[in-house]
Design an enzyme around this catalytic site. Structure first.
Site, PDB file in Angstrom:
ATOM      1  CE1 TYR A 112      -3.234  39.907   2.964  1.00  0.00           C
ATOM      2  CE2 TYR A 112      -2.833  39.235   5.509  1.00  0.00           C
ATOM      3  CZ  TYR A 112      -3.007  39.694   4.589  1.00  0.00           C
ATOM      4  OH  TYR A 112      -3.865  40.963   5.218  1.00  0.00           O
ATOM      5  CD  GLU A 168      -0.067  41.099   0.381  1.00  0.00           C
ATOM      6  OE1 GLU A 168       0.505  39.606   0.192  1.00  0.00           O
ATOM      7  OE2 GLU A 168      -0.413  41.776   1.154  1.00  0.00           O
ATOM      8  CB  THR A 209     -20.361  38.965  -9.982  1.00  0.00           C
ATOM      9  OG1 THR A 209     -21.070  39.398 -11.305  1.00  0.00           O
ATOM     10  CG2 THR A 209     -20.180  40.627 -10.056  1.00  0.00           C
TER      11      THR A 209
END
Ligand code: DSN
Length: 425
Positions: free
Chosen positions: A46, A48, A220
């Site tokens: 993780y 963030e 993309t």
């Protein structure tokens, strides 16, 4: 793998990809290195926040990975800033709207039927419920020229906050200078969605909207850029601390976009995917990527000519990029879904696609869309294009004859097997 069911399905998909010819213009084959990064332990983490500004510990290597991806993306596209966290193209577009607009604000974008994308304001999307989308179109579908006079009139009338140049089914170059002139006249943010042509722009084979004063580019990373499934937002302006609020000015766009992605829309970035993006950007920076991009366009151009010889009526009369749109209803009196199925039956993958002002419904439209990025990755050159066009016509003519389709399928597979997937090497 202990999960035999999934293992078998992966092996079957690998065989399908190896034995057929992928002609869907938004698909590609990634390298073994991209796959390795994508399947790495970074999926466990993780992170963030952004490099140097994370909410959790243990970021020694995630920071380096994300910074490499950012630096390489900026270099590839000559941008001031890159946000490499968007999970895909749709959230990338939504993040820009979220960064710059208030509910009810107006965006001027290409009509879906004329080549635009769902996320450019198609009525079925959430963005279309939040914002007011106005649509511009082609003036002439036989040349593909955009109706710039009408675009300007719409801009003067509706005063859009964003003018969006970009497409997912348009085979020609846009005139970015014209967009910029009109955008500057009405004070709009100039946004380009280059998802389809990112690899061509990176290689210098297609124009870079930043060279014409655009403020933001979304993309993309998995189409012509040949990276993992994912998105990215590039922008010009001052790069500030993404975790602090800033005034809504064009100069502050990079910071507004970072804040819009996190904490605005997404949580933890997919760091395994960002690692794979970094690898793809490294590959796109190598000199051979330019040759690859040139070959995509050369292959598409010859394939378009050969298809016309086989009786296909092409929208805009051909192509200037990697993508071809054929009106098969006009050409052969059958819809695009029927043609998609006939080609699938012989191992040629294309997608049914609406054409401009289509009279047939979206799931059974008049057209097909195809392109050359994936087969070019495998090493196909212009000399193979006449054969592909001939197979397409033969499959259509024999769509109700399983024996002939089976024979054609064998021929396609025999040729495909001469060209290994990059992940086989
Ligand atoms: N689905 C993509 C394409 O095929 O062009 C666009 O999002």
């Amino acid at each position: 793998m202990k999960d035999i069911q999934i293992e078998k399905l992966i092996a079957s998909e690998e065989a399908r990809q190896r034995d057929g010819l992928e002609l869907i213009p938004s698909e590609n084959y990634v390298s073994r290195d991209v796959l390795t990064a994508l399947g790495s332990v970074f999926t466990n983490k993780y992170s963030e926040g952004y490099p140097g500004k994370r909410y959790y510990g243990g970021q020694d290597f995630t920071d380096q990975i994300e910074q490499l991806a950012i630096d390489r993306a900026k270099q590839l596209f000559r941008a001031d800033h890159a946000n490499v966290q968007p999970h895909s193209g749709a959230p990338a577009n939504e993040a820009v709207y979220n960064a710059w607009l208030q509910p009810g604000d107006t965006v001027l974008a290409m009509d879906l039927g004329h080549g635009g994308h769902l996320t450019h304001g198609a009525p079925v999307t959430r963005s279309a419920q939040l914002y007011n989308f106005i649509r511009y179109k082609m003036k002439d579908t036989t040349t593909g020229e955009i109706d710039y006079d009408n675009l300007r009139q719409l801009a003067l009338e509706h005063k859009p906050k964003i003018i969006l140049a970009g497409f997912s089914a348009y085979p020609r170059e846009l005139d970015y200078a014209k967009f910029a002139e009109i955008g500057n006249e009405v004070g709009a943010l100039l946004m380009a969605d280059m998802a389809h042509i990112a690899g061509l722009i990176a290689a210098g084979v297609a124009k870079n909207p930043f060279d014409y004063g655009f403020h933001v580019i979304t993309t993309t990373t998995h189409k012509t850029l040949r990276g993992p499934r994912g998105g990215m937002i590039l922008s010009m302006g001052k790069v500030g601390n993404p975790l602090r609020k800033v005034e809504k000015t064009l100069e502050n766009i990079p910071t507004l976009i970072d804040r819009s992605i996190f904490p605005g829309m997404q949580g933890g970035p997919h760091m395994h995917s960002i690692a794979a993006k970094a690898v793809a950007f490294y590959e796109a920076l190598q000199p051979e990527f330019k040759d690859y991009a040139k070959q995509i366009v050369a292959n598409a151009s010859v394939l378009a000519d050969e298809m016309q010889k086989q009786g296909f009526v092409l929208l805009t009369g051909g192509t200037s990029n990697h993508l071809i749109l054929a009106d098969v209803y006009k050409s052969f009196g059958i819809d695009g879904k029927t043609v998609e199925h006939a080609l699938d039956a012989i191992g040629l993958n294309v997608n049914a696609n609406a054409i401009a002002d289509d009279t047939l419904p979206p799931f059974r439209p008049s057209g097909i869309r195809l392109g050359t990025p994936a087969i070019t990755t495998r090493g196909f050159t212009t000399e193979h294009m006449p054969q592909i066009a001939l197979w397409m016509r033969q499959a259509i003519d024999n769509r109700d004859n399983p024996k002939v389709l089976a024979k054609l399928h064998k021929e396609v597979t025999a040729l495909a097997r001469q060209f290994p997937l990059p992940s086989d090497k």
